[in-house]
Enzyme design. Structure first.
Site, PDB file in Angstrom:
ATOM      1  CG  ASP A 243      -1.801   1.217   1.303  1.00 48.96           C
ATOM      2  OD1 ASP A 243      -2.667   1.371   0.434  1.00 48.96           O
ATOM      3  OD2 ASP A 243      -1.607   2.033   2.235  1.00 48.96           O
ATOM      4  CD  GLU A 280      -2.197   2.763  -3.399  1.00 47.48           C
ATOM      5  OE1 GLU A 280      -3.155   3.511  -3.674  1.00 47.48           O
ATOM      6  OE2 GLU A 280      -1.914   2.426  -2.223  1.00 47.48           O
ATOM      7  CG  ASP A 305      -3.855   5.482  -9.164  1.00 46.55           C
ATOM      8  OD1 ASP A 305      -4.473   4.408  -9.123  1.00 46.55           O
ATOM      9  OD2 ASP A 305      -3.465   6.079  -8.145  1.00 46.55           O
ATOM     10  CG  HIS A 309      -6.670   8.864 -12.840  1.00 47.72           C
ATOM     11  ND1 HIS A 309      -7.381   8.112 -11.945  1.00 47.72           N
ATOM     12  CD2 HIS A 309      -5.656   9.463 -12.129  1.00 47.72           C
ATOM     13  CE1 HIS A 309      -6.857   8.251 -10.737  1.00 47.72           C
ATOM     14  NE2 HIS A 309      -5.812   9.055 -10.822  1.00 47.72           N
ATOM     15  CG  ASP A 376      -7.777   3.727  -2.724  1.00 51.45           C
ATOM     16  OD1 ASP A 376      -8.304   3.941  -1.616  1.00 51.45           O
ATOM     17  OD2 ASP A 376      -6.587   3.445  -2.870  1.00 51.45           O
TER      18      ASP A 376
END
Length: 576
Positions: A243, A280, A305, A309, A376
């Site tokens: 994480d 991550e 990410d 996105h 998330d």
């Protein structure tokens, strides 16, 4: 006989065992030790520190919660049946992210075992569990863990986790475990009372930073690495998701992540099966996933990410916050061919240049975990709404098609495969009134700044918030959900059957786009998507031989080197 050991270099420690106190001996290394021949598995114990009984910072079992005594546990006693298990490598695999507490109505490891056949039929290779180490309270996302070595008792404790892993291996599924090393949770974190586990240098958004490079940090690093090795060795887990590694403040010459990669590689050789480390990170720094031989940290993969996105903003039209730079088809083309959108480029959200480009000829796409949804990106929305709550079925299918035909390692979030109607909201069960109130008020303030009324933001402490987030397995048979589930199964099966779709080399991916449409060519396969609400004719730049899969039951027409696509649909064609 049990050997009791605890690191407390500047404290005096006694052992409390089954209600009786025993003197311990302090070594020059700051470790207090005592061998007790009569203490066996099941014995409860604690350490007396400053006159108070505290659980073991390395406790393997906390049956009475994080504030209660620790219990001796024998890892060798579990009757494993996975002796023939040879592991699952990350390249070529499909991941499935699962929260044990909301995956089933019962919210336990054993109940999750009963649903593994669903994952096998879906085509999943690796199940990724959100954190399962002990936290205070009944239910939580898992990122407030404090007893890092002890699986949460409400889920089934140590044996429950082992039964889950053993059953998963028996069905050909690997298990990845999400672990948190950047902070301790806010309640029940006793380790810092024993020794300098926390850094004096500062904090991150979730709490005090862990001491990775200050005085005493060598033992703290050992604490983390030993925890890593325990999950992989004693629980037979196949990989770890680390994480928020950007919050690991470490200025050592050998970063904790590199040290971790070295020791995990050694363990992998010993147990003779692949063991994966997935970071991550929001740094867009390829050094994390660059092999050590080339000067990197040597991790196997990272969550990406930017891919999420780009897909999310393109499909939904949302542009708030960090979505501001995303959403164009040019952006989507960039991430599909280069993994990062921000690669030493301007980030308006950060107000600076961000990231570093990867070498597309040397960095394989399987080192990037891509997803359309995750815990998330759903749970940190004000109401925890999935994209299926707002997207049309057509665009939902387009997103799934792009994800599962991409050159990356795809990951699904539980229930995504049937467009689950249940939200996945932020929930906690802190028993301390002050902490509960702080979480409630903080959540409301956070979203009030973005225009949400207080009544619209679910109370994290309300049990109904947790219950609403549980999957409804019965809805899989309803036509609108069964249709999505069938598509996910067909996409994963196609990915498995065509080598072009698991080929990880990004320099071989070709993408072209036009007015609300995009085509991604991968060898002898092309994926064409129409984002418009009306039919469009899309150039394929070559003459395909057949349609492999179409998300619309009708309206797809091949016209030599073109294809007519219905609105909000996708098609996968083969050139030969």
């Amino acid at each position: 006989m049990t050997s009791f050991e605890v690191w407390a270099p500047e404290k005096t420690v006694r052992l409390s065992l089954q209600g009786e106190e025993h003197e311990m001996e302090r070594g020059a290394d700051g470790w207090w030790r005592l061998d007790v021949p009569s203490a066996g598995p099941g014995a409860d114990y604690a350490y007396v520190l400053d006159g108070e009984q505290r659980p073991d910072p390395r406790s393997p079992w906390q049956p009475q919660g994080v504030h209660g005594p620790s219990r001796v546990y024998d890892h060798a006693a579990f009757p494993w049946s996975d002796q023939s298990w040879t592991g699952r490598q990350l390249p070529g695999s499909v991941l499935y992210e699962m929260h044990v507490g909301t995956f089933t109505a019962e919210g336990t490891f054993d109940a999750a075992v009963d649903r593994l056949d669903h994952l096998v039929e879906l085509g999943i290779d690796l199940v990724e569990l959100l954190p399962v180490n002990s936290f205070n309270g009944e239910y939580n996302w898992g990122y407030d863990g404090v007893a890092w070595f002890a699986p949460h008792e409400a889920y089934g404790g140590p044996d429950g986790l082992k039964r889950f892993v053993d059953a998963a291996h028996g069905k050909g599924l690997g298990v990845v475990l999400d672990v948190v090393y950047n902070h301790f949770g806010p309640s029940g974190a006793y380790a810092p009372m024993f020794a300098p586990y926390l850094s004096a240098a500062g904090a991150n958004p979730w709490g005090s930073s862990v001491n990775l490079d200050g005085p005493g940090s060598e033992q703290v690093r050992r604490y983390i690495i030993d925890n890593v090795l325990m999950w992989l060795r004693d629980y037979h887990v196949d990989g770890l998701r680390l994480d928020a590694v950007h919050a690991l403040a470490d200025h050592s010459a050998i970063h904790l992540l590199e040290q971790m990669a070295v020791e995990v590689e050694s363990l992998s050789a010993h147990v003779n099966r692949p063991l994966s480390l997935i970071a991550e990170s929001d740094l867009n720094d390829p050094r994390l996933i660059t092999p050590r031989e080339a000067g990197g940290y040597g991790l196997d993969a990272q969550w990406d990410d930017d891919i999420h996105h780009a897909l999310h903003a393109t499909l939904t039209g949302e542009r708030q916050g960090y979505y501001g730079d995303f959403g164009s088809l040019e952006c989507l083309e960039t991430v599909l061919t280069s993994a990062y959108f921000h690669a030493n480029t301007w980030s308006s959200f950060r107000g600076r240049r961000h990231g570093r480009p990867i070498d597309r000829t040397r960095t394989p796409g399987h080192r990037f975990v891509a997803f359309l949804q995750d815990h998330d990106q759903i749970g940190n929305r004000a109401t925890g709404d999935r994209i299926s709550a707002t997207l049309s079925p057509g665009l939902l299918k387009v997103g799934a098609t792009l994800l599962l035909t991409s050159p990356f390692t795809p990951m699904l979030f539980m229930g995504e495969e049937w467009a689950a109607s249940s939200p996945w909201q932020f929930f906690t069960s802190h028993p301390e009134p002050e902490l509960a109130a702080a979480v409630q008020n903080g959540r409301r303030r956070e979203f009030a700044e973005h225009g949400w009324a207080e009544a619209e933001v679910p109370d994290p402490q309300d049990p109904e918030t947790f219950l609403r987030s549980k999957l409804d397995w019965d809805e899989r048979s309803k036509p609108e959900h069964a249709e999505i589930l069938d598509l996910y199964k067909r996409l994963i099966a196609l990915r498995r059957s065509r080598p072009e779709l698991t080929d990880p080399w990004l320099d071989k991916v070709e993408v072209w786009q036009g007015d609300q449409h995009l085509v991604m060519r991968r060898g002898q396969i092309a994926v064409a998507v129409n984002l418009a609400g009306v039919a469009q004719t899309v150039s394929l730049r070559d003459v395909p031989s057949k349609v492999l899969l179409a998300t619309s039951a009708e309206g797809v027409v091949l016209q030599r080197d073109r294809v007519e696509l219905p609105g909000e649909s996708a098609v996968i064609v083969a050139y030969r």
